[in-house]
Design a protein around this motif. Structure first.
Motif, PDB file in Angstrom:
ATOM      1  N   ARG A  45       6.387  15.210   1.563  1.00 18.72           N
ATOM      2  CA  ARG A  45       4.936  14.998   1.474  1.00 18.72           C
ATOM      3  C   ARG A  45       4.569  13.606   0.978  1.00 18.72           C
ATOM      4  NH1 ARG A  45       2.249  18.551  -2.203  1.00 18.72           N
ATOM      5  NH2 ARG A  45       0.398  17.693  -1.231  1.00 18.72           N
ATOM      6  N   LEU A  46       5.556  12.844   0.512  1.00 21.14           N
ATOM      7  CA  LEU A  46       5.251  11.509  -0.019  1.00 21.14           C
ATOM      8  C   LEU A  46       4.760  10.588   1.087  1.00 21.14           C
ATOM      9  CD1 LEU A  46       8.307  10.960  -2.381  1.00 21.14           C
ATOM     10  CD2 LEU A  46       5.946  11.390  -3.073  1.00 21.14           C
ATOM     11  N   ILE A  88       0.057   3.901  -7.508  1.00 26.78           N
ATOM     12  CA  ILE A  88       0.949   4.822  -6.798  1.00 26.78           C
ATOM     13  C   ILE A  88       0.819   6.225  -7.370  1.00 26.78           C
ATOM     14  CG2 ILE A  88       3.388   5.420  -6.425  1.00 26.78           C
ATOM     15  CD1 ILE A  88       3.902   2.385  -6.151  1.00 26.78           C
ATOM     16  N   ARG A  89       0.850   6.327  -8.677  1.00 28.64           N
ATOM     17  CA  ARG A  89       0.751   7.650  -9.308  1.00 28.64           C
ATOM     18  C   ARG A  89      -0.601   8.302  -8.992  1.00 28.64           C
ATOM     19  NH1 ARG A  89       0.515  10.346 -14.734  1.00 28.64           N
ATOM     20  NH2 ARG A  89       1.637  12.259 -14.295  1.00 28.64           N
ATOM     21  N   SER A  90      -1.687   7.521  -9.013  1.00 24.38           N
ATOM     22  CA  SER A  90      -3.008   8.072  -8.689  1.00 24.38           C
ATOM     23  C   SER A  90      -3.052   8.617  -7.262  1.00 24.38           C
ATOM     24  CB  SER A  90      -4.090   7.002  -8.849  1.00 24.38           C
ATOM     25  OG  SER A  90      -4.218   6.641 -10.189  1.00 24.38           O
ATOM     26  N   GLU A  91      -2.440   7.882  -6.340  1.00 24.64           N
ATOM     27  CA  GLU A  91      -2.422   8.340  -4.941  1.00 24.64           C
ATOM     28  C   GLU A  91      -1.628   9.637  -4.815  1.00 24.64           C
ATOM     29  OE1 GLU A  91      -3.220   8.387  -0.825  1.00 24.64           O
ATOM     30  OE2 GLU A  91      -4.190   7.396  -2.527  1.00 24.64           O
ATOM     31  N   ARG A 124       0.840  -1.191   0.000  1.00 27.83           N
ATOM     32  CA  ARG A 124       0.000   0.000   0.000  1.00 27.83           C
ATOM     33  C   ARG A 124       0.879   1.247   0.000  1.00 27.83           C
ATOM     34  NH1 ARG A 124      -0.263  -2.364   4.845  1.00 27.83           N
ATOM     35  NH2 ARG A 124       0.270  -0.988   6.547  1.00 27.83           N
ATOM     36  N   ILE A 125       0.296   2.314  -0.468  1.00 30.59           N
ATOM     37  CA  ILE A 125       0.936   3.624  -0.382  1.00 30.59           C
ATOM     38  C   ILE A 125       0.018   4.479   0.474  1.00 30.59           C
ATOM     39  CG2 ILE A 125      -0.027   4.437  -2.591  1.00 30.59           C
ATOM     40  CD1 ILE A 125       2.791   5.979  -2.777  1.00 30.59           C
ATOM     41  N   GLY A 126       0.542   4.957   1.590  1.00 33.18           N
ATOM     42  CA  GLY A 126      -0.313   5.609   2.572  1.00 33.18           C
ATOM     43  C   GLY A 126      -1.335   4.584   3.035  1.00 33.18           C
ATOM     44  N   ASP A 127      -2.617   4.911   2.936  1.00 33.85           N
ATOM     45  CA  ASP A 127      -3.680   3.970   3.304  1.00 33.85           C
ATOM     46  C   ASP A 127      -4.282   3.261   2.100  1.00 33.85           C
ATOM     47  OD1 ASP A 127      -3.459   4.567   6.016  1.00 33.85           O
ATOM     48  OD2 ASP A 127      -4.798   6.303   5.836  1.00 33.85           O
ATOM     49  N   ARG A 128      -3.794   3.548   0.904  1.00 35.94           N
ATOM     50  CA  ARG A 128      -4.366   2.975  -0.324  1.00 35.94           C
ATOM     51  C   ARG A 128      -3.770   1.599  -0.615  1.00 35.94           C
ATOM     52  NH1 ARG A 128      -5.460   5.975  -5.821  1.00 35.94           N
ATOM     53  NH2 ARG A 128      -6.035   4.215  -7.105  1.00 35.94           N
ATOM     54  N   ASP A 129      -4.641   0.599  -0.702  1.00 32.94           N
ATOM     55  CA  ASP A 129      -4.222  -0.768  -1.006  1.00 32.94           C
ATOM     56  C   ASP A 129      -3.788  -0.854  -2.462  1.00 32.94           C
ATOM     57  OD1 ASP A 129      -3.819  -3.502  -1.000  1.00 32.94           O
ATOM     58  OD2 ASP A 129      -5.950  -4.005  -1.035  1.00 32.94           O
ATOM     59  N   LEU A 130      -2.610  -1.423  -2.682  1.00 32.16           N
ATOM     60  CA  LEU A 130      -2.083  -1.571  -4.039  1.00 32.16           C
ATOM     61  C   LEU A 130      -2.116  -3.016  -4.518  1.00 32.16           C
ATOM     62  CD1 LEU A 130       1.051   0.733  -3.722  1.00 32.16           C
ATOM     63  CD2 LEU A 130      -1.048   1.231  -4.986  1.00 32.16           C
ATOM     64  N   PRO A 186       3.838  -4.495 -11.502  1.00 32.05           N
ATOM     65  CA  PRO A 186       2.999  -4.453 -12.701  1.00 32.05           C
ATOM     66  C   PRO A 186       2.410  -3.065 -12.923  1.00 32.05           C
ATOM     67  CG  PRO A 186       1.945  -5.726 -10.961  1.00 32.05           C
ATOM     68  CD  PRO A 186       3.299  -5.353 -10.461  1.00 32.05           C
ATOM     69  N   ARG A 187       1.971  -2.814 -14.145  1.00 33.20           N
ATOM     70  CA  ARG A 187       1.464  -1.495 -14.532  1.00 33.20           C
ATOM     71  C   ARG A 187       0.342  -1.012 -13.607  1.00 33.20           C
ATOM     72  NH1 ARG A 187       1.869   1.356 -19.407  1.00 33.20           N
ATOM     73  NH2 ARG A 187       2.800  -0.476 -20.348  1.00 33.20           N
ATOM     74  N   GLY A 188      -0.595  -1.875 -13.221  1.00 38.26           N
ATOM     75  CA  GLY A 188      -1.691  -1.464 -12.345  1.00 38.26           C
ATOM     76  C   GLY A 188      -1.194  -0.992 -10.980  1.00 38.26           C
ATOM     77  N   TRP A 189      -0.155  -1.630 -10.471  1.00 41.63           N
ATOM     78  CA  TRP A 189       0.444  -1.247  -9.189  1.00 41.63           C
ATOM     79  C   TRP A 189       1.087   0.132  -9.311  1.00 41.63           C
ATOM     80  CZ3 TRP A 189       5.608  -0.544  -7.618  1.00 41.63           C
ATOM     81  CH2 TRP A 189       5.835  -0.593  -6.233  1.00 41.63           C
ATOM     82  N   PHE A 190       1.844   0.310 -10.362  1.00 46.36           N
ATOM     83  CA  PHE A 190       2.515   1.578 -10.646  1.00 46.36           C
ATOM     84  C   PHE A 190       1.475   2.701 -10.805  1.00 46.36           C
ATOM     85  CE2 PHE A 190       4.154   4.524 -13.899  1.00 46.36           C
ATOM     86  CZ  PHE A 190       5.324   4.947 -13.299  1.00 46.36           C
TER      87      PHE A 190
END
Length: 189
Positions: A152-153, A124-127, A90-96, A117-121
């Protein structure tokens, strides 16, 4: 310089993979000949002005974040690579976590980048965009940011499964970025 490695300043490559040919690897030969005391190797990647270290047959507790802690051992679940079970990220609280019920994490000393994989990447960018962190995507897996944004990351967390339970390994923004020689910063993803 070695062919195929561009301008990387290396004198050679020493692979530490498992034997897939039936012939012993360099490390297996060291162990079977009694040149190393244990069937293990350890790697320490130094930060800033610290030297990195590769040890055969032992590990150095002084390199641990907590020298009194015991090492955590993960079973290798795919011997073609040094792959261990990944229960989530996860990035922050967002499950990846995406897609598969059998997630792998390949521990590779040949790169300092984290690859997924692309969806994981894209997750991260969306978050980062949702946090209004200015980014620029270049190519498939390269995110550029202003170095002023590193603080801020959000944390990037990986849950690896040992023999008993998932354990979380947390990277701060500073730990998953690097400064580019031509200016700016990039995520090491």
């Amino acid at each position: 310089r070695l062919r195929g490695l561009g301008n990387f300043p290396v004198n050679g490559i020493l692979g530490l993979s498992f034997s897939n040919s039936g012939r012993p690897t360099f490390f297996e030969s060291l162990y079977t000949q009694g040149a190393v005391p244990e069937n293990m190797f350890a790697m320490f990647l130094g930060l800033d002005d610290q030297d990195s270290e590769l040890m055969f047959g032992e590990y150095d507790r002084t390199k641990f974040a907590d020298p009194s802690a015991e090492p955590v051992w993960f079973p290798v679940i795919d011997s073609f690579f040094w792959a261990v079970a990944l229960s989530g990220s996860r990035i922050g609280d967002r499950d990846l976590t995406i897609g598969s019920s059998r997630l792998l994490s390949i521990v590779d000393s040949g790169t300092t980048f984290i690859v997924g994989p692309r969806g994981w990447f894209n997750g991260i960018r969306s978050e980062l965009l949702s946090l209004r962190i200015r980014t620029a995507a270049v190519g498939f897996n390269l995110i550029l940011i202003s170095c002023d944004e590193i603080d801020r990351l959000p944390n990037l967390t990986f849950e690896l499964t040992d023999r008993l339970r998932p354990l979380s390994f947390v990277l701060t923004g500073e730990q998953y970025t690097r400064t580019r020689e031509n200016g700016g910063c990039e995520l090491t993803l």
